[in-house]
Design an enzyme around this catalytic site. Structure first.
Site, mmCIF file in Angstrom:
data_model
loop_
_atom_site.group_PDB
_atom_site.id
_atom_site.type_symbol
_atom_site.label_atom_id
_atom_site.label_comp_id
_atom_site.label_asym_id
_atom_site.label_seq_id
_atom_site.Cartn_x
_atom_site.Cartn_y
_atom_site.Cartn_z
ATOM 1 N N LYS A 118 64.743 57.975 41.315
ATOM 2 C CA LYS A 118 65.849 58.772 40.784
ATOM 3 C C LYS A 118 65.273 60.021 40.149
ATOM 4 O O LYS A 118 64.116 60.042 39.694
ATOM 5 C CB LYS A 118 66.643 57.992 39.735
ATOM 6 C CG LYS A 118 68.124 58.339 39.731
ATOM 7 C CD LYS A 118 68.840 57.775 40.948
ATOM 8 C CE LYS A 118 70.332 58.080 40.902
ATOM 9 N NZ LYS A 118 71.036 57.473 42.027
ATOM 10 N N THR A 202 80.536 55.370 50.960
ATOM 11 C CA THR A 202 80.586 54.473 49.807
ATOM 12 C C THR A 202 81.936 53.787 49.719
ATOM 13 O O THR A 202 82.020 52.579 49.474
ATOM 14 C CB THR A 202 80.285 55.240 48.507
ATOM 15 O OG1 THR A 202 79.051 55.950 48.659
ATOM 16 C CG2 THR A 202 80.153 54.290 47.333
ATOM 17 N N ASN A 233 85.808 60.806 45.288
ATOM 18 C CA ASN A 233 85.387 60.502 46.657
ATOM 19 C C ASN A 233 85.418 58.999 46.939
ATOM 20 O O ASN A 233 86.017 58.547 47.918
ATOM 21 C CB ASN A 233 83.983 61.062 46.896
ATOM 22 C CG ASN A 233 83.440 60.694 48.270
ATOM 23 O OD1 ASN A 233 82.903 59.608 48.461
ATOM 24 N ND2 ASN A 233 83.599 61.577 49.229
#
Length: 428
Positions: A118, A202, A233
């Site tokens: 990350k 997703t 989203n």
């Protein structure tokens, strides 16, 4: 229109006290179930690499500001590390370390050959010009040129970043190696090697996970109802795809509030409305405005928290009526709520399984870039759904074997895969 359809990774976990401890609390339970030896435990809880860089950027006013950037590589035993880059003022090293570890488990759960990483930069992109953001992104890429690489560490969009930033990153990295290197990053624009099917990836994973769980619980989609908290989203695509499977979406919410229709919200209409109203549902007349907190407690079959972290806590978990929770967001259920949810007999499809459709299609993008060949959207969807279904079945079987909740079972599957790989490769 393009601005409303770009893929964004779901919001990362952000426990205000210590995100690393939050992640480790569930890791520890799974490690104990597996009887993980001390050596493996100590290796898996510590990141492989932590990089902190200073990035000087010439701002539009001619002054130079120095930004602090991070990249944490948690583990690469399964393959190159994978994880988003976040631009936000609240980025800090413990958060990045926690999210990097979480990505390791997420990739292992869906059985794709990645480790976890990350990254982030402490900045407020909403106050910066496109030119300033571009110079910041290129400066960060140069600072990380020895970390990034198609076979080493592959970034992706996260909060505050998107296809535009990934295009700049790919271009700057390509300059450093003297050749176009599309596989160094995922989440790129389609014309630069982005994958079809990524925008909804997703949300589609949430839908597949929800249907698989409903099947185990004997729930028929056409006879079931749901609410989706968060209509960005992930939430909007999850709502749309569940609706197409027959589930009645009675409630949705976004930053402007929660919206309820007992007879079911017209999701296509709601999405069209938000797309022409700056991504918000404010003023939407196809449903009745209600208290956002009450949406989580609605009398429906399925609850999909797809907004932010820690919305299900010890304070409201007792009042949740849904039989099934499918986590579209990262960390929407606090650790303190877990025992209450489990006692009530509510099945939870955890974040590291339910929202892993995004990283799955990121993997497909990387594969296509390396092959130099583009898959059809149907092929992407079919393969993504198969991976998600297989992962669900494995986690479910593990939960039955050890008589533990799905969340702990997901960690057991992930940690076991990584630990076994260390064993077969000959240790540390």
């Amino acid at each position: 229109m393009a601005a409303t359809t770009v893929y964004k990774e779901p919001a990362p976990i952000m426990d205000r006290e210590n995100p690393l401890e939050s992640m480790m609390s569930r890791f520890n339970i799974a490690a104990e179930i597996l009887g993980l030896d001390d050596s493996t435990y100590n290796v898996l809880k510590a990141p492989d690499k932590q990089v902190i860089v200073s990035i000087p950027v010439t701002m539009d006013n001619g002054k130079v500001r120095v930004f602090e950037g991070y990249r944490v590589v948690h583990n690469t035993i399964l393959g190159p590390s994978k994880g988003g880059i976040r631009y936000d003022m609240n980025v800090h090293i413990d958060e990045v370390k926690a999210l990097a570890a979480w990505m390791t488990w997420k990739c292992a759960v869906v059985d794709i050959p990645y480790g976890g990483a990350k990254g982030g930069i402490i900045c407020d992109p909403t106050t910066m010009s496109p030119g300033e953001i571009e110079r910041l992104t290129r400066g960060y890429t140069l600072a990380m040129k020895d970390v990034f690489g198609p076979d080493r560490d592959i970034p992706a969009p996260d909060m505050g970043t998107g296809p535009r930033e990934m295009a700049w990153l790919m271009d700057e990295f390509s300059k450093t190696v003297g050749a176009t290197s599309p596989a160094v990053v995922t989440g790129k624009p389609l014309v630069m090697g982005g994958s079809l099917g990524r925008t909804e990836a997703t949300g589609r994973g949430v839908m597949v996970s929800a249907l698989a769980a409903m099947s185990k619980l004997g729930m028929k989609p056409e006879e079931s109802s749901a609410v989706v908290q968060g209509f960005g989203n992930v939430g909007s695509w999850a709502a749309k795809l569940l609706c197409e499977k027959g589930v009645k979406i009675k409630g949705v919410s976004d930053i402007s509030g929660a919206y309820w229709n007992e007879n079911g919200i017209n999701i296509d209409e709601a999405i069209a409305y938000k797309n022409v109203h700056n991504g918000r549902l404010e003023g939407y007349t196809g449903a009745t405005l209600m208290n956002a907190d009450e949406l989580l407690l609605a009398d429906v079959d399925v609850l999909v928290p797809a907004a932010v972290e820690d919305v299900i806590t010890e304070h409201n978990a007792h009042d949740i009526k849904a039989k099934l929770i499918v986590e579209g967001a990262n960390g929407p259920t606090s650790a303190s709520a877990d025992p209450i949810i489990n006692e009530k007999g509510i099945m939870v499809v955890p974040d590291i399984l339910a929202n892993s459709g995004g990283v799955t299609v990121s993997y497909f993008e990387w594969v296509q870039n390396r092959l130099g060949y583009k898959w059809s959207e149907d092929m992407v969807i079919e393969r993504a759904e198969r991976i998600m279904t297989d992962a669900f079945e494995k986690v479910y079987a593990t939960s039955q074997k050890y008589k533990v909740p799905m969340r702990i079972a997901a960690y057991v599957v992930a940690i076991d895969k990584v630990a076994q790989t260390y064993k077969f490769r000959g240790g540390f």
